[in-house]
Design a protein around this motif. Structure first.
Motif, PDB file in Angstrom:
ATOM      1  N   ALA A 205      51.918  39.253 -57.554  1.00 52.58           N
ATOM      2  CA  ALA A 205      50.994  39.808 -56.293  1.00 52.58           C
ATOM      3  C   ALA A 205      51.197  38.399 -54.884  1.00 52.58           C
ATOM      4  O   ALA A 205      50.809  36.934 -55.574  1.00 52.58           O
TER       5      ALA A 205
ATOM      6  N   ILE B  70      50.345  41.664 -50.077  1.00 51.98           N
ATOM      7  CA  ILE B  70      49.092  41.935 -49.965  1.00 51.98           C
ATOM      8  C   ILE B  70      48.935  42.255 -48.659  1.00 51.98           C
ATOM      9  O   ILE B  70      49.177  41.144 -48.316  1.00 51.98           O
TER      10      ILE B  70
ATOM     11  N   ALA C 114      46.247  45.495 -52.990  1.00 52.86           N
ATOM     12  CA  ALA C 114      47.873  45.395 -53.332  1.00 52.86           C
ATOM     13  C   ALA C 114      48.522  46.410 -52.835  1.00 52.86           C
ATOM     14  O   ALA C 114      48.131  47.906 -52.862  1.00 52.86           O
TER      15      ALA C 114
ATOM     16  N   SER D 259      55.057  48.435 -51.181  1.00 51.10           N
ATOM     17  CA  SER D 259      55.645  46.767 -50.379  1.00 51.10           C
ATOM     18  C   SER D 259      56.941  46.565 -50.874  1.00 51.10           C
ATOM     19  O   SER D 259      57.642  45.216 -49.478  1.00 51.10           O
TER      20      SER D 259
END
Length: 294
Positions: free
Chosen positions: A181, A218, A277, A283
């Protein structure tokens, strides 16, 4: 546990390390002791040693002598093939092996963390500013290490090689399960310049899309979450019942093994993934966007 289970580390395992056999023996001894309903105190009394020594051997930190092993297996009433296998593992745990590639390049305070990382089956990690070492490119690692100052070029290169050697955990027949993360701000830090960071971000995309790591970004925004300001890693080492936490700060690092405290970090990490996240797919999309921007 079955009466005889010979699964676990062997000398032909691609990822075997100097501490693997001690961890394996310790985990098996603890499991047998608990099967028998015995305490560490009773084992210590039989061996005429401290309870701490029993705990240390079960955690894979200390190898028992052949005599101690024999006494303990008698006390636990371990016989036949199961006993022979444990005694063979215990002998291997005491043999000297070639040092790990990073062993000469890191300080003693980091060696135990790296040993745990080498035998971990799962690593979950968060850093508010930097990419984790297992996911760094060589250029990114070199920029970080050189930027710390105080090292000659040869020392920098030694540390870079050591860091790259750690990445072997992502390959091979039994790769570590890695979840990273990282805040978007850490990806926009500009370490080493735009081209270097673009290469690092593209490497993260490749790790994610190939399934070798779960990269969770994030995004920038007003969200506030637990453990936001400091770096930590949660490691699940092979043969251990409970994970451990490595908590980083500027001058040192601390290993946390207390189950209740470790659980707090696990909860914080899961909350982070579930509330702030992005998903793995989103992502990757954000990573690609950041990589394309100057």
């Amino acid at each position: 546990m079955s009466d005889y289970d010979n699964s676990g580390v062997t000398e032909t395992d691609a990822s075997v390390t100097a501490s693997d056999f001690k961890v394996e023996v310790g985990a098996r001894l603890q499991a047998i002791r608990e099967e028998r309903g015995l305490t560490r105190e009773s084992a210590a009394e039989v061996l005429r040693c401290s309870v701490d020594k029993i705990g240390s051997s079960e955690r894979g930190r200390t190898a028992l002598s052949a005599v101690e092993m024999s006494i303990l297996l008698d006390f636990y009433d371990v016989r036949g093939a199961r006993r022979e296998h444990l005694e063979a593992l215990a002998e291997k745990a005491k043999k000297r092996r070639s040092p790990a590639p990073w062993s000469a390049a890191v300080s003693p305070r980091l060696k135990r963390f790296f040993q745990l990382e080498e035998t971990a089956v799962r690593v979950r990690t968060y850093n508010p500013l930097l990419v984790h070492g297992l996911a760094q490119t060589e250029d990114y690692a070199r920029a970080l290490i050189a930027g710390e100052g105080g090292r000659r070029p040869a020392q920098v290169e030694q540390l870079v090689r050591a860091r790259m050697a750690r990445k072997a955990r992502l390959n091979g027949p039994s790769p570590v399960s890695l979840t990273i993360a990282i805040p978007e701000a850490g990806l926009r830090s500009g370490i080493g310049g735009p081209e270097l960071m673009r290469g690092q971000i593209e490497h993260l995309i490749e790790l994610s899309t190939s399934g070798r790591a779960d990269i969770r970004v994030i995004p920038n925004g007003p969200a506030v979450y637990r453990s936001q300001s400091f770096a930590f890693s949660i490691l699940d080492p092979a043969g251990r019942r409970n994970p451990v936490v490595y908590l980083e700060h500027m001058l040192d690092g601390v290993l946390i093994e207390d189950a209740a405290r470790v659980s707090e970090f696990e909860d914080a990490f899961e909350d982070m993934l579930n509330t702030v996240a992005l998903s793995p797919g989103d992502s990757v999309t954000l990573l690609a966007t950041v990589a394309e921007q100057p």
